[in-house]
Design a protein around this motif. Sequence first.
Motif, short mmCIF file in Angstrom:
data_model
loop_
_atom_site.label_atom_id
_atom_site.label_comp_id
_atom_site.label_asym_id
_atom_site.label_seq_id
_atom_site.Cartn_x
_atom_site.Cartn_y
_atom_site.Cartn_z
N VAL A 27 0.94 -1.09 0.02
CA VAL A 27 0.13 -0.06 0.01
C VAL A 27 0.86 1.35 0.01
O VAL A 27 0.42 2.52 -0.68
CB VAL A 27 -0.99 -0.05 1.17
CG1 VAL A 27 -0.13 0.10 2.45
CG2 VAL A 27 -1.94 0.83 1.04
N LEU A 28 2.06 0.99 0.78
CA LEU A 28 2.95 2.27 0.71
C LEU A 28 3.51 2.57 -0.55
O LEU A 28 3.59 3.68 -1.10
CB LEU A 28 4.01 2.18 1.75
CG LEU A 28 5.09 3.28 1.74
CD1 LEU A 28 4.39 4.56 2.24
CD2 LEU A 28 6.20 2.83 2.75
N LEU A 29 3.95 1.42 -1.34
CA LEU A 29 4.37 1.68 -2.47
C LEU A 29 3.48 2.15 -3.58
O LEU A 29 3.88 3.06 -4.61
CB LEU A 29 4.98 0.32 -3.06
CG LEU A 29 6.13 -0.33 -2.31
CD1 LEU A 29 6.22 -1.73 -2.78
CD2 LEU A 29 7.32 0.40 -2.44
N LEU A 78 3.25 5.88 -2.90
CA LEU A 78 4.45 6.62 -3.24
C LEU A 78 4.70 6.77 -4.78
O LEU A 78 4.94 7.86 -5.57
CB LEU A 78 5.65 6.12 -2.97
CG LEU A 78 5.97 6.06 -1.20
CD1 LEU A 78 6.89 5.49 -0.86
CD2 LEU A 78 6.16 7.45 -0.89
N LEU A 79 4.15 5.64 -5.53
CA LEU A 79 4.37 5.65 -6.80
C LEU A 79 2.92 6.15 -7.75
O LEU A 79 3.32 6.16 -9.16
CB LEU A 79 4.63 4.23 -7.46
CG LEU A 79 6.16 3.72 -7.06
CD1 LEU A 79 6.17 1.91 -7.34
CD2 LEU A 79 7.08 4.43 -7.76
N VAL A 80 2.23 6.18 -7.08
CA VAL A 80 0.72 6.80 -7.80
C VAL A 80 0.37 5.68 -8.77
O VAL A 80 -0.02 6.06 -9.77
CB VAL A 80 0.82 7.92 -8.31
CG1 VAL A 80 -0.49 8.64 -8.72
CG2 VAL A 80 1.47 9.21 -7.58
N LEU A 81 0.54 4.29 -8.30
CA LEU A 81 0.17 3.34 -9.20
C LEU A 81 -1.12 2.69 -8.48
O LEU A 81 -1.18 2.57 -7.48
CB LEU A 81 0.91 2.28 -9.17
CG LEU A 81 2.20 2.73 -10.18
CD1 LEU A 81 3.38 1.68 -10.33
CD2 LEU A 81 2.00 3.04 -11.69
N ALA A 82 -1.92 2.10 -9.35
CA ALA A 82 -3.13 1.16 -8.42
C ALA A 82 -2.63 0.20 -7.74
O ALA A 82 -1.40 -0.57 -8.11
CB ALA A 82 -4.00 0.60 -9.96
N GLN A 83 -3.35 -0.04 -6.68
CA GLN A 83 -2.81 -1.42 -5.70
C GLN A 83 -2.65 -2.43 -6.58
O GLN A 83 -1.79 -3.47 -6.45
CB GLN A 83 -3.83 -1.55 -4.84
CG GLN A 83 -3.74 -2.62 -3.69
CD GLN A 83 -2.49 -1.95 -2.69
OE1 GLN A 83 -2.57 -0.97 -2.38
NE2 GLN A 83 -1.70 -3.20 -2.30
N ALA A 84 -3.66 -2.94 -7.59
CA ALA A 84 -3.44 -4.24 -8.10
C ALA A 84 -2.23 -4.13 -9.06
O ALA A 84 -1.68 -5.41 -9.22
CB ALA A 84 -4.61 -4.46 -9.07
N THR A 85 -1.77 -2.86 -9.69
CA THR A 85 -0.64 -3.07 -10.45
C THR A 85 0.62 -3.23 -9.72
O THR A 85 1.46 -4.15 -10.09
CB THR A 85 -0.56 -1.53 -11.28
OG1 THR A 85 -1.78 -1.51 -12.06
CG2 THR A 85 0.83 -1.66 -12.03
#
Length: 332
Positions: free
Chosen positions: A27-29, A32-39
């Motif tokens: 979830v933190l990543l 930070l990366l502004v990426l979907a959790q699934a991705t």
Amino acid sequence: MLDVLGLEPDDERVYRELLGRPNSPAVLLSDLLVLAQATVDKSLSRLVEWGLATRSSDERFTAAPPAMALGALISQRRDGLRTAEQALVTFAEEHRAAMTGSSITDLIEVVTGVDAIRHRFLQVQQAAGTQVRSFITAPFVALPPDENTAEPMALGRGVLFRAVLDRAVLAEPGIITDAIESLRNGVQLRVADHLPMKLVLADADLGLVPLAVTPAGEPGAVLLHRSGLLDALDALFETVWRSAHPLELSGTGVGSEPAVTFGPPGPSELDRRILALLLAGLTDLTAATQLGLSPRTLHRRLRHLMDMAGVRSRMQLGAHAVRNGWAEPLRT
């Protein structure tokens, strides 16, 4: 950057973030990366599978040391490439054996259309393992020299490139700049008074010969596999190559007309370029255009060179230049 190892762009982004943030939850990543959790979850699974990251019991992730993890992947890729190269040799031998008894239709493939010719032209160079030889004539139907993306890649593999240019090609806009770049990259260039055709040869296995425009208005070409006809074209190239004049140019001073200065005895670098082009057979006007000079400046430089050499004619100047090394290779 790591796509050559099979990683997706998102995988690389997640891995790079983990390098500076060990023991991070997904979830933190994601934040930070502004990426979907699934991705992020998908990328982390791949990274763990490939040994690029480790997962703790509480679902936190840490990047494996790059030297160890990426080094292992690179070694695997090298092993795979070596296996593929061995398979290529085997397949090539099987293909040659099969082609020995083939009909003429199996030895010659007709290619029609600009896109198809361009595709085959690039493929022939990509297939070369040792050398690529070519005749270059104008006009450029399928692919101008500066758009030949296969050449630098093949040069990087250690493939030798030799090309003979029809003298008329040297008058094409920008061709001298392209020639200088090719010389810098290790391509060997020569100039012939007249070439009978366009031609590209890959080793002794493949040849592409562009032909005249078809009745339908499309350019055509033939792709030749190993055969007596290909052997004849091989011999033709070597004969023309031996009699052609080496083209050796300096890569400096193009694009502007420098001041005429008379320094120490001996020709300047600009003088050497003028001599190289004229010895290659260009007219005064064409040479001046390629060098960014006015015809008047070129003539003034030639008169100075004749005075320096103590000769009275262009022919005597050419002989003096060759005899005294004025037309020897210039470093690019």
